[in-house]
Scaffold this motif. Sequence first.
Motif, PDB file in Angstrom:
ATOM      1  N   THR A 267       0.816  -1.208   0.000  1.00 48.92           N
ATOM      2  CA  THR A 267       0.000   0.000   0.000  1.00 48.92           C
ATOM      3  C   THR A 267       0.853   1.263   0.000  1.00 48.92           C
ATOM      4  O   THR A 267       2.016   1.231   0.420  1.00 48.92           O
ATOM      5  N   GLU A 268       0.246   2.341  -0.463  1.00 52.31           N
ATOM      6  CA  GLU A 268       0.922   3.637  -0.396  1.00 52.31           C
ATOM      7  C   GLU A 268       0.622   4.345   0.922  1.00 52.31           C
ATOM      8  O   GLU A 268       1.150   5.403   1.202  1.00 52.31           O
ATOM      9  N   LEU A 269      -0.284   3.749   1.703  1.00 56.96           N
ATOM     10  CA  LEU A 269      -0.628   4.375   2.987  1.00 56.96           C
ATOM     11  C   LEU A 269       0.593   4.448   3.890  1.00 56.96           C
ATOM     12  O   LEU A 269       1.440   3.576   3.856  1.00 56.96           O
ATOM     13  N   ARG A 270       0.678   5.479   4.676  1.00 55.01           N
ATOM     14  CA  ARG A 270       1.765   5.624   5.644  1.00 55.01           C
ATOM     15  C   ARG A 270       1.169   5.928   7.002  1.00 55.01           C
ATOM     16  O   ARG A 270       0.110   6.543   7.092  1.00 55.01           O
ATOM     17  N   PRO A 271       1.860   5.525   8.076  1.00 54.09           N
ATOM     18  CA  PRO A 271       1.341   5.879   9.400  1.00 54.09           C
ATOM     19  C   PRO A 271       1.244   7.396   9.515  1.00 54.09           C
ATOM     20  O   PRO A 271       2.080   8.107   8.955  1.00 54.09           O
ATOM     21  N   ARG A 303      -4.040  15.672  -4.466  1.00 54.74           N
ATOM     22  CA  ARG A 303      -5.358  15.099  -4.224  1.00 54.74           C
ATOM     23  C   ARG A 303      -5.216  13.673  -3.689  1.00 54.74           C
ATOM     24  O   ARG A 303      -5.873  13.260  -2.745  1.00 54.74           O
ATOM     25  N   ARG A 304      -4.315  12.924  -4.325  1.00 55.14           N
ATOM     26  CA  ARG A 304      -4.116  11.533  -3.927  1.00 55.14           C
ATOM     27  C   ARG A 304      -3.586  11.479  -2.495  1.00 55.14           C
ATOM     28  O   ARG A 304      -3.961  10.624  -1.704  1.00 55.14           O
ATOM     29  N   LEU A 305      -2.710  12.416  -2.166  1.00 52.73           N
ATOM     30  CA  LEU A 305      -2.142  12.428  -0.818  1.00 52.73           C
ATOM     31  C   LEU A 305      -3.211  12.680   0.231  1.00 52.73           C
ATOM     32  O   LEU A 305      -3.190  12.088   1.303  1.00 52.73           O
ATOM     33  N   ASP A 306      -4.134  13.563  -0.096  1.00 51.87           N
ATOM     34  CA  ASP A 306      -5.236  13.826   0.836  1.00 51.87           C
ATOM     35  C   ASP A 306      -5.959  12.532   1.177  1.00 51.87           C
ATOM     36  O   ASP A 306      -6.222  12.234   2.335  1.00 51.87           O
ATOM     37  N   ASP A 307      -6.269  11.778   0.108  1.00 50.50           N
ATOM     38  CA  ASP A 307      -6.983  10.517   0.319  1.00 50.50           C
ATOM     39  C   ASP A 307      -6.161   9.575   1.183  1.00 50.50           C
ATOM     40  O   ASP A 307      -6.674   8.951   2.100  1.00 50.50           O
ATOM     41  N   VAL A 338     -10.977  33.453  -0.013  1.00 46.22           N
ATOM     42  CA  VAL A 338     -10.577  32.515  -1.049  1.00 46.22           C
ATOM     43  C   VAL A 338     -11.726  31.574  -1.346  1.00 46.22           C
ATOM     44  O   VAL A 338     -12.602  31.376  -0.524  1.00 46.22           O
ATOM     45  N   ILE A 339     -11.667  31.038  -2.515  1.00 49.94           N
ATOM     46  CA  ILE A 339     -12.747  30.163  -2.938  1.00 49.94           C
ATOM     47  C   ILE A 339     -12.161  28.775  -3.059  1.00 49.94           C
ATOM     48  O   ILE A 339     -11.422  28.475  -3.963  1.00 49.94           O
ATOM     49  N   ARG A 340     -12.418  27.957  -2.075  1.00 54.07           N
ATOM     50  CA  ARG A 340     -11.887  26.590  -2.135  1.00 54.07           C
ATOM     51  C   ARG A 340     -13.005  25.640  -1.788  1.00 54.07           C
ATOM     52  O   ARG A 340     -13.278  25.409  -0.626  1.00 54.07           O
ATOM     53  N   PRO A 341     -13.685  25.116  -2.771  1.00 58.01           N
ATOM     54  CA  PRO A 341     -14.808  24.238  -2.492  1.00 58.01           C
ATOM     55  C   PRO A 341     -14.334  22.959  -1.809  1.00 58.01           C
ATOM     56  O   PRO A 341     -13.158  22.638  -1.855  1.00 58.01           O
ATOM     57  N   ASP A 342     -15.297  22.269  -1.216  1.00 55.37           N
ATOM     58  CA  ASP A 342     -14.971  20.974  -0.632  1.00 55.37           C
ATOM     59  C   ASP A 342     -14.347  20.110  -1.707  1.00 55.37           C
ATOM     60  O   ASP A 342     -14.706  20.211  -2.871  1.00 55.37           O
ATOM     61  N   GLY A 343     -13.493  19.271  -1.304  1.00 61.01           N
ATOM     62  CA  GLY A 343     -12.923  18.350  -2.281  1.00 61.01           C
ATOM     63  C   GLY A 343     -11.711  18.929  -2.986  1.00 61.01           C
ATOM     64  O   GLY A 343     -11.068  18.273  -3.768  1.00 61.01           O
ATOM     65  N   PHE A 344     -11.404  20.200  -2.700  1.00 57.57           N
ATOM     66  CA  PHE A 344     -10.184  20.746  -3.289  1.00 57.57           C
ATOM     67  C   PHE A 344      -9.008  20.308  -2.436  1.00 57.57           C
ATOM     68  O   PHE A 344      -9.082  20.334  -1.218  1.00 57.57           O
ATOM     69  N   PRO A 345      -7.913  19.848  -3.050  1.00 52.99           N
ATOM     70  CA  PRO A 345      -6.860  19.248  -2.232  1.00 52.99           C
ATOM     71  C   PRO A 345      -6.169  20.264  -1.337  1.00 52.99           C
ATOM     72  O   PRO A 345      -6.099  21.438  -1.670  1.00 52.99           O
ATOM     73  N   SER A 346      -5.654  19.773  -0.188  1.00 54.58           N
ATOM     74  CA  SER A 346      -4.811  20.687   0.577  1.00 54.58           C
ATOM     75  C   SER A 346      -3.486  20.779  -0.160  1.00 54.58           C
ATOM     76  O   SER A 346      -2.915  19.766  -0.567  1.00 54.58           O
ATOM     77  N   LEU A 347      -3.051  21.975  -0.335  1.00 53.33           N
ATOM     78  CA  LEU A 347      -1.850  22.188  -1.139  1.00 53.33           C
ATOM     79  C   LEU A 347      -0.628  22.200  -0.224  1.00 53.33           C
ATOM     80  O   LEU A 347      -0.732  22.014   0.968  1.00 53.33           O
ATOM     81  N   ALA A 348       0.524  22.462  -0.832  1.00 57.74           N
ATOM     82  CA  ALA A 348       1.754  22.423  -0.042  1.00 57.74           C
ATOM     83  C   ALA A 348       1.943  23.739   0.698  1.00 57.74           C
ATOM     84  O   ALA A 348       1.841  24.809   0.102  1.00 57.74           O
TER      85      ALA A 348
END
Length: 650
Positions: A267-271, A303-307, A338-348
């Motif tokens: 898996t790509e999951l990390r603790p 986005r993938r990292l958020d998941d 700012v306009i950041r709808p739900d589902g928008f990834p947290s950025l760096a």
Amino acid sequence: MSKERPGSKERLGSKERLGSKEPRARRLGASEVQRLPRDRSGKLNGITPPTTSPSSHLFFRWGEAQKDLAEQNERTLEQIGSQGELQDEEQEPPELLCEIPVAQNHVLRMLRQPPLGSSFSDWGPSVAVCDQVIENHRSWLRAGCRVLELGCGIGLPSLVCAALGARVVATDLPSNIEDMEQNSAANGWPQAVWRVVGGGSEGIPVTKERGGKIEKERLSQDALVEELELRKELNLMRYRRLTGVGPKEGWVQLVRPYGNRPLLVKTELRPPAQRSHAGAFGRGTIIVVPLRWEAQEALNLMRRLDDLESAALELSGNERALKPVKARREEKLIPNQVIRPDGFPSLADIVLCSDCVCEPAYGESWEELVETIESVMSPDGIAIISLRRRSYDGIERFVQRLARNLRYERYRHRKSEDAGIDLICATWPGKREQFEDSVDSPRCSTQCFNTAVLEAYKLDKFCALARFDRMGLLNILKKMKKDEREARILMLGLDNAGKTTILKTLSQEDISHIMPTQGFNIKSLVQDGFKLNVWDIGGQKTIRPYWSNYFESSDALVYVIDSSDRRRLEESGQELRELLAEDKLGGIPLLVFANKQDLLQATPADEIAAALDLASISDRTWTIQACSAKDGSGLEDGMQWLIGVINEKA
Ligand SMILES: Nc1nc2c(ncn2[C@@H]2O[C@H](COP(=O)(O)OP(=O)(O)OP(=O)(O)O)[C@@H](O)[C@H]2O)c(=O)[nH]1
Ligand SMILES: [Mg+2]
């Protein structure tokens, strides 16, 4: 230390592909190399490209700051030497790279265990980045902020940030990623992670020794384990448990002996990261992922990292671990700014990049580098970039490109005792700051402003959008001087209606990989000498409240309906009625596209008109046009009609 190692030129080639996208990011062609200045003997004159790394293993150790440093260092080095994990007899001894005070009475010692014959010696740019990030952003790191390193190589900055508590994403080209994977694993951020998926509620059986007696305690379902030794042929793996419950170490079977059902999957999951408190130090995470410099790809990665992060939190039962940081940061961001709808990834929060600009070696890949930084840097984030000065390095052009959208400070890094390193700290401009200035300034033509906006807004980059507060954006739109033969078209409709597909088909772009629009797309279409700036705004329910931000100065409304989806016709009609009641859209022409007519189940346009009671619209010119974004039919007709009515109005 800096012996040139045979074959290092080939290695250069691999880093040179950073961000490689024809034609920009490439090695210089033969004729260009010929044009470069040479000395009398024909050698290239003064060009010293960066020495990219052959493998180098970095370790860190905590130490007590007050203890006698010399004695302490010696002991730490001995410890590393005696570990023997990554070295054989002939290997060079470990070497102390840097010491960083990180918490009360604690220093972080970064050590390097060079593999035999390795020549990497240019630490300056990485150390400069570490220095900057630790000095000014230590509290962010300890609070578990997200750090993205681009072109990480052996990843000194990534390791330092993760050691302090940050959630780090270390990226490089696929061909270069191995060093960083090894370094992460050597420091206890395992990269070969498996998840227990079998065994039901009791979990899976474990043996202490290979083939030994089964332990009483089982390894719980969903536990994450680090792979220590894999014996696929025996269907066995030795593991170390990272999350969940069960024996800390042991042997497990990978698949059930009967029926072949997997017991563990990679898996790509990390603790999850453990955040630090005052006086203590935390422990962040590192995910090492290949990434080419490309804006959309980088955004997808976020986005993938958020998941992954939320899945890991859920599995560890420690959902609260990161929430406080997120909540605090978002509170600061949301109120009308700012306009950041739900589902928008947290950025760096922090983007790091050491020594990745050198035209003789990497061509103009800096262009993609800047685009990538722009796409992933959060609205109140910072990019810290170190640049080693070399002849013909292209750094000035890189900085010019960076300055197009970002505000930056630049200075010489002196601490590294090396005058040849520039450090750049770039942020998004403050509210309105940059763009309003440029609109008012006589030096900057509308043309230039338009390009800047389009540049910043291409793709669905909400991070760019986030740079404007609402008023800022509206002021800008108002101030944009409009050419007589130019119109601003607003395209709205429910999600999945086909807006983006229509826009792409009209501009003859590929429509095979269209994602739901998270922000908006703008495209300029030229038809009959008329320029249509079409704004396609995402139609998901969470984004609809933001539609009103784009009403200002629109010359026409294009409303797209998915004709094949009868069930949502009512919802679509309701949204349209609400739009038509808006003052700011009062009186402007309306074109309804009854899209997806290529599908068998599509409702004909006249039935849609009846269902939506379009006939009752009396305050504007309107029409409904059957079309298919897939095969292009009806689109041109619709646009022709639009230009006709806008012209008439003008
Ligand atoms: N068969 C068919 N499919 C279409 C047509 N137009 C769009 N689609 C498909 O409908 C889906 C949604 O298209 P998008 O263009 O993303 O829709 P959108 O209105 O931009 O959606 P949001 O961005 O979420 O607001 C995609 O899978 C398209 O391939 C069409 O004319 N015919
Ligand atoms: Mg879309």
